[in-house]
Write an enzyme that holds these catalytic residues in place. Sequence first.
Site, short mmCIF file in Angstrom:
data_model
loop_
_atom_site.label_atom_id
_atom_site.label_comp_id
_atom_site.label_asym_id
_atom_site.label_seq_id
_atom_site.Cartn_x
_atom_site.Cartn_y
_atom_site.Cartn_z
N ASP A 2 38.08 4.00 65.72
CA ASP A 2 37.25 5.14 65.36
C ASP A 2 37.91 6.40 65.88
O ASP A 2 38.12 6.53 67.09
CB ASP A 2 35.85 4.96 65.97
CG ASP A 2 34.95 6.16 65.71
OD1 ASP A 2 35.20 6.89 64.73
OD2 ASP A 2 34.01 6.37 66.50
N ASP B 21 37.22 10.24 66.08
CA ASP B 21 36.09 11.14 65.91
C ASP B 21 36.49 12.49 66.48
O ASP B 21 37.06 12.56 67.57
CB ASP B 21 34.90 10.55 66.70
CG ASP B 21 33.62 11.28 66.38
OD1 ASP B 21 33.60 12.52 66.54
OD2 ASP B 21 32.65 10.61 66.00
N ASP C 102 38.30 6.20 70.04
CA ASP C 102 37.13 6.02 70.89
C ASP C 102 37.13 4.57 71.39
O ASP C 102 36.89 3.65 70.63
CB ASP C 102 35.88 6.31 70.05
CG ASP C 102 34.63 6.37 70.90
OD1 ASP C 102 34.76 6.48 72.14
OD2 ASP C 102 33.54 6.31 70.34
#
Lengths: 385, 359
Positions: free
Chosen positions: A98, A100, A288
């Site tokens: 992920d 982000d 992440d």
Amino acid sequence: MEEQTLRYLRGRFGDHYRRSELTPPPFAHEREWGYVPWTEGPGETYVRHKSLLDLGELSDFLARERPRHVYFSAGRYENPSATTMGGKNWRRSDLIFDLDADHLPSAEPDDSYGEMLAKCKDALLRLLDFLETDFAFDDLTVVFSGGRGYHVHVRDEGIQHLQRDARREIVDYVRGIGLDPGSLIRTEMRGNVTARVLPTDGGWGRRVHQRLLAFVDELEALDEADALARLQELDGIGKGRAETVYGAIKRNRAAIEEGNMEAGGVGIRTLVDSLVTEVVEAQNAPIDEPVSTDTNRLIRLPGSIHGGSGLAVKRIDRDAIDEFDPLADAVPETFRKHDIAVEVTDCGRVELDGDSFTLQEGELSVPESLGVFLMCRGRAEKGQE
Amino acid sequence: MKPLHARYPFLAAAREAVETADVDLAGVVAREQPVVQRAMDRLEGALYDGTVGDVHRRPRVELLSYPVARVLVSLVDEHVLTRKYARAEAQTAYDRFTEELATDDPLQSTDTEHLTLDALLQEFDLARAARETPEGYRVAVGTYLEHAADQRDDEWRLVNRDLQDGEVPLSEEELLELLRQAVTHRIEDGLPFDVPEPIAVELSAEVESLREQLSDLDLTRDIDTVVPERFPPCMKYLLDQVQKGEHLEHHSRFAIAAFLTTIGMNTDEIVELFQVNPGFGEEATRYQVDHIRGATSPTEYSPPSCATMQSYGDCVNMDDICEDVIEESHPLNYYEHRLEQADDEELTDWRERQSESKS
């Protein structure tokens, strides 16, 4: 969010799901499913521990329930609808990354949404370089999250059974965490003597070595005095070491190209130490961590709409990443047909679908895609048609 | 029963041999004292010596002592014994196969059946994942991580390996080391298990003896004093960050939680000391602390050394004690030193302060 806004969005999400063909992830029936329905009030209800048996055929379910957010699990289970992890009986799990905007060191507070996503894409390309070159994964799905970044789903057989600690090793690798200059430089036997060597063909060693050669190029372009001064800017390199390093470059650049860390003495190894930090900062992928180490993670369903933006969660072909523009390419076709009335509550500039708008507070007629975007983000309510 | 199976009782073939022989384990523990004695030797060797001792001259005794040892481990059901036992079995197997593989005597191999590297790789599904190269071996990264992820040394960390095209290059010695880990994992797998009552009854004296030996051995550092003012600077800093609600990297959270666990704090106390706010996540803290304590994982972790703290950038505010007294060895040494220096009445345990302030 006002009730009529909520009703409108739910209805339009339903129209979208009725019209679009959605490809579920492989082994969808072995996964846990979860969703967030449209509810008024500040808190969101999170419905989870569902299997496809509970929900029914996926496209029917989406058209019927019209959820605000939809997720499925990276993990696969014997009983995906059991409410405890023990009861589910974990079998295997995809590896999810992920990226982000919230976790990007390069993101600035006043970046626009578009700028933020562009920085995220740079990080995505760095991540893919690790996954494709170093790890040679070949079952990769790249997805625009519909929100503030990108997801990569890795489904190679080799990672399916890995536990958290093993997944953390992969995370640390792409983030360059724990990289130890002392371990990077190996001692090899060369005939009867040992020689220190920087690996040139794999791992972070390869990246550091490439940076070292670029630095050597930079020094060679300078005259001697400037080159010596440049070297002495580095921690731990004084006049003597600078001269040894510079001499080694002049006399035997080929040795450095082979990764030989004896030519140039202590100085060249000090130089490598300082380049390690720089290379990690420039090349690591700031993913992440908890998402990738969690073998039970729920992740947004590609093909669904992100209820916080009205943008599609969209799979991106590998060779289409460069030209992918999330703020245009992820606008659902359903919302491109006509204009709608909204009441703007939070005015300002907005970029969407290739256009840029400066919004005033109050009643406005805007393209539906923009209206949906604003309402989902809580910047507008539905107006009277 | 073949000598090879007796030497390597964890092999699938050895297990099959025991199964085909249709041995009644309850009968064995009741009537074959040499088997039970050899099983005890395995476990006592694991506790005191880190190996499982020498092969019994009778292959049957040697082979059957392995399942009996597993039964004993399950009955004692102490994490530290399971771990030490698995490591000891793996160490002994490693000593044997490295020796066998180094002996290149063709005459000897006609004599007794030998274990080849290929067979060993096959056994642990490494045959497909590992291939020989002029420099050594290359192992598929997934397989590498499966066996190496719990290695503690920095050199085993993936970030320090020359990962290329999905493969990790290893020397032959490193490949054998990886096999040792694979053996450890196989031994740990399924331990402890439920033991039928009749077998448990037969072995109660042995179980009692093992429990006593475990409690006599001081297997944990017994500090059990919590005085945060005397923590080493690194731990003070990390605790401070936690209490401020700052996000900590995993390795940092691990370091502070493992440190607090080792000085005797339980999960509830750690959660309380962390003054967990909603953003920090009590559940995550509990999970992690339980994991470190070995409650939810096969391994019990000890806090990182100074060298490891340094390599993660967790070593901060180094002072004279760090440099001169403990010579950058281990944060626990710092804490012990600071506790020794203090008069007892100066030290009030944080946990006592808590109960005072509550009452």
